[in-house]
Design an enzyme around this catalytic site. Structure first.
Site, PDB file in Angstrom:
ATOM      1  N   HIS A  58      19.411 -47.415 -41.263  1.00 22.41           N
ATOM      2  CA  HIS A  58      19.370 -47.212 -42.716  1.00 22.41           C
ATOM      3  C   HIS A  58      18.220 -46.300 -43.143  1.00 22.41           C
ATOM      4  O   HIS A  58      18.251 -45.720 -44.236  1.00 22.41           O
ATOM      5  CB  HIS A  58      19.252 -48.563 -43.414  1.00 22.41           C
ATOM      6  CG  HIS A  58      19.844 -48.602 -44.786  1.00 22.41           C
ATOM      7  ND1 HIS A  58      19.902 -47.513 -45.628  1.00 22.41           N
ATOM      8  CD2 HIS A  58      20.403 -49.619 -45.494  1.00 22.41           C
ATOM      9  CE1 HIS A  58      20.465 -47.862 -46.768  1.00 22.41           C
ATOM     10  NE2 HIS A  58      20.780 -49.135 -46.712  1.00 22.41           N
ATOM     11  N   ASP A  73      40.633 -42.539 -41.950  1.00 20.41           N
ATOM     12  CA  ASP A  73      41.827 -42.600 -41.104  1.00 20.41           C
ATOM     13  C   ASP A  73      41.557 -41.757 -39.863  1.00 20.41           C
ATOM     14  O   ASP A  73      41.451 -40.537 -39.945  1.00 20.41           O
ATOM     15  CB  ASP A  73      43.030 -42.072 -41.895  1.00 20.41           C
ATOM     16  CG  ASP A  73      44.307 -42.022 -41.075  1.00 20.41           C
ATOM     17  OD1 ASP A  73      44.277 -42.364 -39.882  1.00 20.41           O
ATOM     18  OD2 ASP A  73      45.332 -41.603 -41.639  1.00 20.41           O
TER      19      ASP A  73
END
Length: 475
Positions: free
Chosen positions: A170, A408
């Site tokens: 992060h 996807d």
């Protein structure tokens, strides 16, 4: 201790092509996250029909990832910590940067023996503990990125599906940049499955990431290394000293219709109270936040005189003047907070008032406020700003605006999004887009078992929760 059904069967290092070595200095927003956990988010898919074996699928993802980190090369680096000295050779501080030397990311191939898709996303139930086994680096904090990879992906084969778990440092960037990277990787993977051989590996339509860090000095110049007034950082990293208390984790769905009703109820209450400005400005986020905040206070049976606050992570990009570009690849977030209010007052004033209080906190987070926060941090640097557990507060992170279901990889949209164990504590909520789209939201709610039981008995809360269904996604 019961053995996990998830077993890692291979581990691979993926490196970008050689390039000139580069250092990217971490700045205010990045450094404040050094004590926080890695991001852990993952996507659940139906079985891909286009691969002969599971290893073939992992090979495909690995090849596409190699192409992705050719552009997103800092992801394949490591954190570097440099000491700074005065003219007499005394250590006056240290700085942290991303050393872009192509050290590599890791791809883990794993098998979850006997675990099915239905076991991962059971309807109307807690997130199963097996989901945590889909993510590596469970004990790492972002500071550990000087030794550990900044990105690790675990691809887990289920009995009737695949889970792709992302573990991401992060301190390297926030969720906006993280999901941009994952979407770029997925796009490259889709292209690799197109019938035309030798097709493009990086699509020209995607705007390249901007790695130059923002400087709060207002000159427009690139950020210089921030010299922290510490000779050594290890002693300033806040690590858990004991196992966390028990907690329950539930994914709750709020349809677009339910959110619209919450928003309208808040609007009508504000109009009735004479707050026309608040009524005009109320948003779905404010309305959902109001519901969560008030119901959490009830579930915790907070003492009437106890002061409570609401906090949320806010994206700074569009709030700065001039704004940061959308492709800024780094952290650009702060925590915003409401003013403290007595628990009894919060519950008495109601839904509309709480929604407006959240709205005021968000509206106050302007360019001036962001720069003031940066200046205050520089005057007294803190390395654990996002360890925000407070038994009298709640905190919302992530965003339904992140394009999670757009990832996807070439065999269709994900069935669900799930998180690991990282950055979770009583009162933490992460927001995801609802799978059917249309403005729906899924909320990952974390509470202690006692508080979750009380929340499950809150009629106002459950009247707003929508049925746990996964229809075909709308455009």
């Amino acid at each position: 201790m019961q053995q996990s059904p998830v077993q890692v069967v291979s581990r691979r290092t993926v490196k970008p092509p050689p390039r000139p070595r580069e250092r990217i200095p971490l700045t205010t927003w990045d450094l404040s996250l050094l004590s926080a956990d890695y991001i852990q988010k993952g996507l659940l898919f139906a079985p891909p029909p286009c691969f002969s074996t599971f290893t073939h699928l992992v090979d495909h993802l690995q090849a596409a990832l190699a192409d992705a980190i050719a552009t997103y090369y800092p992801v394949a680096g490591r954190l570097a910590i440099d000491q700074h000295h005065d003219d007499e050779g005394h250590v006056v501080g240290c700085s942290v940067s991303v050393d872009c030397a192509g050290q590599g990311v890791e791809v883990l191939e794993a098998v979850a023996d006997g675990v099915a898709v239905a076991d991962v996303v059971p309807p109307d139930a807690d997130v199963p503990s097996v989901v945590r086994s889909f993510f590596p680096l469970n004990e790492a904090v972002n500071y550990d990125g000087h030794e550990r990879p900044l990105f690790v992906v675990q691809v887990t084969e289920l009995a009737d599906g695949v889970f792709v778990g992302f573990v991401y440092n992060h301190a390297l960037s926030d969720g906006t940049a993280f999901w941009n990277f994952i979407n770029a990787w997925a796009e490259i993977a889709r292209v690799r499955l197109l019938p035309s051989p030798g097709g493009p590996r990086v699509l020209a339509s995607r705007t390249p990431p901007l790695f130059e860090r923002w400087s709060p000095d207002g000159t427009g110049a690139a950020a210089a290394p921030v010299v922290l007034p510490y000779a050594d950082l290890e002693g300033h990293i806040a690590r858990p000293t004991m196992p966390p208390p028990p907690q329950r984790d539930r994914m709750l769905h709020f349809s677009a219709e339910s959110l619209a009703a919450l928003k309208e109820r808040a609007r009508q209450e504000l109009l009735a109270a004479g707050d026309t400005a608040g009524a005009a400005a109320v948003t779905s986020f404010q309305a959902l936040s109001s519901l969560l905040w008030r119901c959490f206070v009830r579930a915790r049976r907070t003492a009437p005189e106890q002061e409570v606050v609401f906090r949320a992570s806010a994206n700074n990009r569009g709030r700065l003047r001039p704004p940061l570009p959308a492709e800024y690849f780094g952290n650009a977030i702060n925590a915003v907070s409401t003013e403290a209010v007595r628990a009894s007052e919060l519950l008495t004033r109601g839904h509309g008032w709480a929604a407006a209080a959240v709205g005021r906190a968000v509206a106050a987070h302007t360019d001036a406020g962001i720069r003031a926060l940066a200046a205050a941090w520089a005057a007294k640097p803190g390395l654990s700003a996002f360890r925000l557990f407070d038994p009298n507060a709640m905190f919302i992170s992530s965003s339904p605006r992140f394009d999670m279901y757009g990832c996807d990889f070439g065999w269709g949209e994900a069935l669900a999004v799930r998180g690991g164990k990282a950055n979770k504590y009583d009162g933490k909520v992460s927001l995801f887009p609802g799978r059917e789209g249309g403005g729906s939201i899924d909320a990952e709610v974390v509470l202690t078992p006692e508080h979750m039981v009380a929340l499950e008995q809150d009629d106002e809360f459950w009247a707003a929760v929508s049925p746990d269904v996964q229809p075909a996604r709308k455009s």
